[in-house]
Motif scaffolding. Structure first.
Motif, PDB file in Angstrom:
ATOM      1  N   GLU A 147       0.830  -1.205   0.000  1.00 56.15           N
ATOM      2  CA  GLU A 147       0.000   0.000   0.000  1.00 56.15           C
ATOM      3  C   GLU A 147       0.862   1.250   0.000  1.00 56.15           C
ATOM      4  OE1 GLU A 147      -3.883  -1.800   2.410  1.00 56.15           O
ATOM      5  OE2 GLU A 147      -2.695  -0.177   3.266  1.00 56.15           O
ATOM      6  N   ARG A 148       0.245   2.357  -0.397  1.00 52.90           N
ATOM      7  CA  ARG A 148       0.955   3.622  -0.357  1.00 52.90           C
ATOM      8  C   ARG A 148       1.273   3.980   1.084  1.00 52.90           C
ATOM      9  NH1 ARG A 148      -0.937   8.231  -4.445  1.00 52.90           N
ATOM     10  NH2 ARG A 148      -0.661   6.371  -5.730  1.00 52.90           N
ATOM     11  N   ALA A 149       2.512   4.394   1.319  1.00 49.63           N
ATOM     12  CA  ALA A 149       2.969   4.660   2.679  1.00 49.63           C
ATOM     13  C   ALA A 149       3.466   6.089   2.816  1.00 49.63           C
ATOM     14  CB  ALA A 149       4.090   3.688   3.056  1.00 49.63           C
ATOM     15  N   PHE A 150       3.252   6.653   3.974  1.00 50.51           N
ATOM     16  CA  PHE A 150       3.707   8.002   4.271  1.00 50.51           C
ATOM     17  C   PHE A 150       5.220   8.046   4.418  1.00 50.51           C
ATOM     18  CE2 PHE A 150       3.861  12.141   5.958  1.00 50.51           C
ATOM     19  CZ  PHE A 150       4.614  12.144   7.124  1.00 50.51           C
ATOM     20  N   VAL A 151       5.825   9.076   3.823  1.00 50.58           N
ATOM     21  CA  VAL A 151       7.269   9.249   3.929  1.00 50.58           C
ATOM     22  C   VAL A 151       7.614  10.489   4.748  1.00 50.58           C
ATOM     23  CG1 VAL A 151       9.422   9.636   2.668  1.00 50.58           C
ATOM     24  CG2 VAL A 151       7.691   8.065   1.745  1.00 50.58           C
ATOM     25  N   ALA A 152       7.093  11.639   4.306  1.00 56.38           N
ATOM     26  CA  ALA A 152       7.426  12.893   4.990  1.00 56.38           C
ATOM     27  C   ALA A 152       6.405  13.960   4.642  1.00 56.38           C
ATOM     28  CB  ALA A 152       8.826  13.359   4.593  1.00 56.38           C
ATOM     29  N   ALA A 153       6.250  14.915   5.547  1.00 58.83           N
ATOM     30  CA  ALA A 153       5.338  16.028   5.314  1.00 58.83           C
ATOM     31  C   ALA A 153       5.946  17.311   5.843  1.00 58.83           C
ATOM     32  CB  ALA A 153       3.998  15.770   5.987  1.00 58.83           C
ATOM     33  N   ILE A 154       5.518  18.417   5.278  1.00 60.27           N
ATOM     34  CA  ILE A 154       6.029  19.720   5.677  1.00 60.27           C
ATOM     35  C   ILE A 154       4.896  20.734   5.651  1.00 60.27           C
ATOM     36  CG2 ILE A 154       6.720  20.342   3.313  1.00 60.27           C
ATOM     37  CD1 ILE A 154       9.254  21.630   4.588  1.00 60.27           C
ATOM     38  N   ASN A 155       4.883  21.640   6.614  1.00 59.62           N
ATOM     39  CA  ASN A 155       3.819  22.630   6.638  1.00 59.62           C
ATOM     40  C   ASN A 155       4.097  23.744   5.643  1.00 59.62           C
ATOM     41  OD1 ASN A 155       5.882  23.970   7.976  1.00 59.62           O
ATOM     42  ND2 ASN A 155       4.506  24.923   9.469  1.00 59.62           N
ATOM     43  N   TRP A 156       3.177  24.676   5.532  1.00 57.89           N
ATOM     44  CA  TRP A 156       3.275  25.666   4.473  1.00 57.89           C
ATOM     45  C   TRP A 156       4.489  26.573   4.627  1.00 57.89           C
ATOM     46  CZ3 TRP A 156       2.669  31.081   4.860  1.00 57.89           C
ATOM     47  CH2 TRP A 156       2.378  31.549   6.143  1.00 57.89           C
ATOM     48  N   ARG A 157       4.888  26.837   5.871  1.00 56.99           N
ATOM     49  CA  ARG A 157       6.035  27.726   6.075  1.00 56.99           C
ATOM     50  C   ARG A 157       7.357  26.984   5.980  1.00 56.99           C
ATOM     51  NH1 ARG A 157       3.329  30.649  10.907  1.00 56.99           N
ATOM     52  NH2 ARG A 157       3.992  28.736  11.936  1.00 56.99           N
ATOM     53  N   GLY A 158       7.287  25.686   6.096  1.00 54.31           N
ATOM     54  CA  GLY A 158       8.520  24.910   6.046  1.00 54.31           C
ATOM     55  C   GLY A 158       9.222  24.788   7.381  1.00 54.31           C
ATOM     56  N   ASP A 159       8.570  25.175   8.463  1.00 56.75           N
ATOM     57  CA  ASP A 159       9.221  25.122   9.768  1.00 56.75           C
ATOM     58  C   ASP A 159       8.706  23.984  10.650  1.00 56.75           C
ATOM     59  OD1 ASP A 159       7.379  27.949  11.262  1.00 56.75           O
ATOM     60  OD2 ASP A 159       6.714  26.090  10.334  1.00 56.75           O
ATOM     61  N   THR A 168       7.988  19.670  10.277  1.00 59.57           N
ATOM     62  CA  THR A 168       8.063  18.478   9.438  1.00 59.57           C
ATOM     63  C   THR A 168       7.702  17.234  10.245  1.00 59.57           C
ATOM     64  OG1 THR A 168      10.429  18.198   9.928  1.00 59.57           O
ATOM     65  CG2 THR A 168       9.847  19.450   7.942  1.00 59.57           C
ATOM     66  N   ASN A 169       7.383  16.182   9.533  1.00 63.71           N
ATOM     67  CA  ASN A 169       7.082  14.895  10.150  1.00 63.71           C
ATOM     68  C   ASN A 169       7.547  13.805   9.203  1.00 63.71           C
ATOM     69  OD1 ASN A 169       6.089  13.106  12.049  1.00 63.71           O
ATOM     70  ND2 ASN A 169       4.074  12.996  11.096  1.00 63.71           N
ATOM     71  N   TYR A 170       8.009  12.687   9.773  1.00 61.59           N
ATOM     72  CA  TYR A 170       8.571  11.615   8.960  1.00 61.59           C
ATOM     73  C   TYR A 170       8.003  10.263   9.360  1.00 61.59           C
ATOM     74  CZ  TYR A 170      11.998  15.121   7.633  1.00 61.59           C
ATOM     75  OH  TYR A 170      12.602  16.257   7.166  1.00 61.59           O
ATOM     76  N   GLY A 171       7.928   9.377   8.378  1.00 66.57           N
ATOM     77  CA  GLY A 171       7.601   8.004   8.687  1.00 66.57           C
ATOM     78  C   GLY A 171       8.737   7.365   9.468  1.00 66.57           C
ATOM     79  N   ASP A 172       8.403   6.402  10.297  1.00 65.70           N
ATOM     80  CA  ASP A 172       9.411   5.800  11.168  1.00 65.70           C
ATOM     81  C   ASP A 172      10.584   5.202  10.390  1.00 65.70           C
ATOM     82  OD1 ASP A 172       7.005   4.539  13.603  1.00 65.70           O
ATOM     83  OD2 ASP A 172       7.971   6.492  13.403  1.00 65.70           O
ATOM     84  N   SER A 173      10.310   4.647   9.235  1.00 60.38           N
ATOM     85  CA  SER A 173      11.363   3.950   8.500  1.00 60.38           C
ATOM     86  C   SER A 173      12.376   4.887   7.844  1.00 60.38           C
ATOM     87  CB  SER A 173      10.744   3.042   7.434  1.00 60.38           C
ATOM     88  OG  SER A 173      10.010   3.820   6.503  1.00 60.38           O
ATOM     89  N   VAL A 174      12.065   6.169   7.772  1.00 62.20           N
ATOM     90  CA  VAL A 174      12.984   7.103   7.094  1.00 62.20           C
ATOM     91  C   VAL A 174      13.546   8.157   8.029  1.00 62.20           C
ATOM     92  CG1 VAL A 174      11.709   6.753   4.948  1.00 62.20           C
ATOM     93  CG2 VAL A 174      11.233   8.782   6.355  1.00 62.20           C
ATOM     94  N   LYS A 175      13.109   8.169   9.274  1.00 64.17           N
ATOM     95  CA  LYS A 175      13.598   9.174  10.221  1.00 64.17           C
ATOM     96  C   LYS A 175      15.111   9.097  10.352  1.00 64.17           C
ATOM     97  CE  LYS A 175       9.526   9.713  13.157  1.00 64.17           C
ATOM     98  NZ  LYS A 175       8.904   9.413  14.467  1.00 64.17           N
ATOM     99  N   GLY A 176      15.740  10.260  10.297  1.00 62.55           N
ATOM    100  CA  GLY A 176      17.183  10.333  10.423  1.00 62.55           C
ATOM    101  C   GLY A 176      17.926  10.127   9.122  1.00 62.55           C
ATOM    102  N   ARG A 177      17.216   9.688   8.070  1.00 58.89           N
ATOM    103  CA  ARG A 177      17.855   9.461   6.770  1.00 58.89           C
ATOM    104  C   ARG A 177      17.333  10.393   5.687  1.00 58.89           C
ATOM    105  NH1 ARG A 177      17.085   4.828   4.160  1.00 58.89           N
ATOM    106  NH2 ARG A 177      15.008   4.447   5.028  1.00 58.89           N
TER     107      ARG A 177
END
Length: 122
Positions: free
Chosen positions: A42-54, A56-65
């Motif tokens: 299935e489609r999985a979440f990777v990363a998101a960013i708000n409109w200002r760019g300040d 962010t949120n990451y999926g567990d499998s990509v955090k730190g990378r």
């Protein structure tokens, strides 16, 4: 309206930078995100960013990378991917939502790019 690019073939441990350019309208006031879909999954979440760019949120499998960023002047969102593994092989999609915050739910994103394929070889 969203054009993802930058995918390709890379060896494990390598890096790639994806870009998502918007055209036809501005998304500078919109939340943006990256999702991915591997074959048979299935489609999985990777990363998101708000409109200002300040924020962010990451999926567990990509955090730190992986790192998501945006340049509102260029109407473009980026995904810097480091320390890639074969598990990162997928089609990567960028998306824009009709909200300003961040969300990991694909159902909240209204606009989707066509996807760019990332293949990581061992």
């Amino acid at each position: 309206q969203l054009q993802a690019s930058g995918g390709g073939l890379v060896q494990a441990g390598g890096s790639l930078r994806l870009s998502c350019a918007a055209s036809g309208r501005t998304f500078s006031n919109n939340a943006m995100a990256w999702f991915r879909q591997a074959p048979g999954k299935e489609r999985a979440f990777v990363a998101a960013i708000n409109w200002r760019g300040d924020s962010t949120n990451y999926g567990d499998s990509v955090k730190g990378r992986f790192a998501i960023s945006r340049d509102n002047a260029k109407n473009t969102v980026y995904l810097q991917m480091n320390s890639l593994t074969t598990e990162d092989t997928a089609v990567y999609y960028c998306a824009a939502g009709l909200f300003t915050g961040i969300s990991s739910s694909p159902r909240l994103y209204r606009y989707w790019g066509q996807g760019t394929l990332v293949t990581v070889s061992s």
